[in-house]
Design an enzyme around this catalytic site. Sequence first.
Site, mmCIF file in Angstrom:
data_model
loop_
_atom_site.group_PDB
_atom_site.id
_atom_site.type_symbol
_atom_site.label_atom_id
_atom_site.label_comp_id
_atom_site.label_asym_id
_atom_site.label_seq_id
_atom_site.Cartn_x
_atom_site.Cartn_y
_atom_site.Cartn_z
ATOM 1 N N ARG A 154 0.845 -1.204 0.000
ATOM 2 C CA ARG A 154 0.000 0.000 0.000
ATOM 3 C C ARG A 154 0.882 1.257 0.000
ATOM 4 O O ARG A 154 0.588 2.228 -0.681
ATOM 5 C CB ARG A 154 -0.931 0.031 1.212
ATOM 6 C CG ARG A 154 -1.717 -1.248 1.458
ATOM 7 C CD ARG A 154 -2.980 -1.355 0.610
ATOM 8 N NE ARG A 154 -3.743 -2.534 0.997
ATOM 9 C CZ ARG A 154 -3.652 -3.743 0.424
ATOM 10 N NH1 ARG A 154 -2.864 -3.927 -0.615
ATOM 11 N NH2 ARG A 154 -4.376 -4.760 0.873
ATOM 12 N N GLU A 209 -13.358 -15.753 8.940
ATOM 13 C CA GLU A 209 -13.283 -15.146 7.602
ATOM 14 C C GLU A 209 -12.863 -16.139 6.526
ATOM 15 O O GLU A 209 -11.677 -16.344 6.294
ATOM 16 C CB GLU A 209 -12.297 -13.961 7.627
ATOM 17 C CG GLU A 209 -12.185 -13.282 6.262
ATOM 18 C CD GLU A 209 -11.229 -12.085 6.243
ATOM 19 O OE1 GLU A 209 -10.682 -11.734 7.301
ATOM 20 O OE2 GLU A 209 -11.033 -11.526 5.162
ATOM 21 N N LYS A 216 -17.203 -13.222 8.586
ATOM 22 C CA LYS A 216 -16.721 -12.222 7.622
ATOM 23 C C LYS A 216 -16.551 -12.901 6.262
ATOM 24 O O LYS A 216 -15.485 -13.436 5.955
ATOM 25 C CB LYS A 216 -15.398 -11.629 8.106
ATOM 26 C CG LYS A 216 -14.751 -10.652 7.136
ATOM 27 C CD LYS A 216 -13.667 -9.836 7.821
ATOM 28 C CE LYS A 216 -12.890 -9.009 6.816
ATOM 29 N NZ LYS A 216 -12.035 -8.012 7.455
ATOM 30 N N SER A 267 -14.063 -6.494 1.581
ATOM 31 C CA SER A 267 -14.283 -5.859 0.272
ATOM 32 C C SER A 267 -13.514 -6.586 -0.836
ATOM 33 O O SER A 267 -13.936 -6.526 -1.994
ATOM 34 C CB SER A 267 -13.944 -4.368 0.305
ATOM 35 O OG SER A 267 -12.610 -4.126 0.671
ATOM 36 N N GLY A 268 -12.406 -7.206 -0.524
ATOM 37 C CA GLY A 268 -11.755 -8.158 -1.432
ATOM 38 C C GLY A 268 -11.235 -7.622 -2.761
ATOM 39 O O GLY A 268 -10.994 -8.402 -3.669
ATOM 40 N N GLY A 269 -11.104 -6.295 -2.893
ATOM 41 C CA GLY A 269 -10.625 -5.739 -4.156
ATOM 42 C C GLY A 269 -11.718 -5.037 -4.947
ATOM 43 O O GLY A 269 -11.472 -4.511 -6.038
ATOM 44 N N ARG A 313 -9.424 -2.272 2.278
ATOM 45 C CA ARG A 313 -9.182 -1.347 1.170
ATOM 46 C C ARG A 313 -10.357 -0.410 0.908
ATOM 47 O O ARG A 313 -10.173 0.779 0.646
ATOM 48 C CB ARG A 313 -8.841 -2.145 -0.100
ATOM 49 C CG ARG A 313 -7.440 -2.689 -0.074
ATOM 50 C CD ARG A 313 -7.253 -3.824 -1.055
ATOM 51 N NE ARG A 313 -7.895 -5.051 -0.612
ATOM 52 C CZ ARG A 313 -7.880 -6.193 -1.293
ATOM 53 N NH1 ARG A 313 -7.283 -6.244 -2.465
ATOM 54 N NH2 ARG A 313 -8.452 -7.270 -0.810
HETATM 55 P P1 13P Z 1 -10.397 -5.991 2.241
HETATM 56 O O1 13P Z 1 -11.687 -5.321 2.596
HETATM 57 O O2 13P Z 1 -9.378 -5.050 1.639
HETATM 58 O O3 13P Z 1 -10.589 -7.256 1.465
HETATM 59 O O4 13P Z 1 -9.720 -6.407 3.622
HETATM 60 C C1 13P Z 1 -10.486 -6.977 4.586
HETATM 61 C C2 13P Z 1 -9.664 -7.934 5.344
HETATM 62 O O5 13P Z 1 -9.535 -7.832 6.545
HETATM 63 C C3 13P Z 1 -9.038 -9.050 4.630
HETATM 64 O O6 13P Z 1 -8.624 -10.022 5.525
#
Ligand code: 13P
Length: 341
Positions: A32, A176, A218, A260-262, A291
């Site tokens: 980042r 998650e 999650k 959010s995953g990208g 992100r």
């Molecule tokens: P993102 O929302 O960027 O995917 O990150 C969430 C997260 O904690 C990934 O483990």
Amino acid sequence: MSNTLNSIARAMVAPGRGILAADESTGTIGKRFDSIKVENTEENRRAYRDMLFTTKGIGDTISGVILYDETLRQKSADGTSFVDLLNKNGVLPGIKVDTGAKDLALCPGELVTEGLDNLPKRCAEYVKLGAKFAKWRAVITIGADMPSTTCIAANAHALARYAAICQEAGLVPIVEPEVLMDGDHTIERCEQVTEWTLNAVYEALYINRVSLEGSVLKPSMVISGKSCSRQAGVQEVAERTVRILKRTVPAAVAGIVFLSGGQSDELATAHLDAMNKLSGNPWPLSFSYGRALQQPSIKAWRGSAANVAAAQAALAHRGRMNSLAALGRYSSSMENQKQAA
Ligand code: 13P
């Protein structure tokens, strides 16, 4: 113990509030920082997190922050520990406890998350340092002949062992399982893999005696692969995601917070809002974005103290938009109503 776990879990998904994932490992935050040409030093990582956590009114929209081991031990510029600072603002401190996704033996291209060794001892220390909840991310890859049964089973088992260890230590586990959006697979394929994964995860949690009321899920959303030629729209994503969650996630689970995953920041917000506009969801649906909450803020910051106010305004804005989406009261026209920090 279980009453405490349940009330922490419920606080994490209180109406209109969600989680800020700021638990990037040193390597990931380095990526980042590369994008804004900032050197990856301990002081820069501290200053960046200090900027995020001193955002005025952060507790209005953010119920908890997931921290990385180093960050849990760091302090704000005035000497207050980050843990105390977050608590003062009504934000629960959380901690990432997995040690990353590693190659899964005999399954080329697939990953299994590690970190169970010494986990009870590490959790006990994190509780002493003030953590109230924890996170463990499993990664499921879609591709030719993937995921394998081996990958789903190994990751579900590790997630369940992690969740049980956390609950015994007094931490609420965020469970998650991320089905990656990388690839050209269809949304139908994503739906099928997400359903398979969540079924395996809830079976493993049951076998490992995890209390669902004291846990938070999650998941990733059911979306088209990033390079699939047909990109499903917001309503379709919302309907498919909620349909699969209803089939697989018991109503006893305290709440569901999406990664959010990208996805772009605004699309992640629109998806969450559309899901909350559907009726009959048995659990609160909120966010735990990394992100999608931080991107506009880190771009505004660029490592300079002079940009802190603009960066905090950007974070506060995404917090507000996602808070509205968690209530099903967002519309994209609100994106222009930016307020000063
Ligand atoms: P993102 O929302 O960027 O995917 O990150 C969430 C997260 O904690 C990934 O483990």
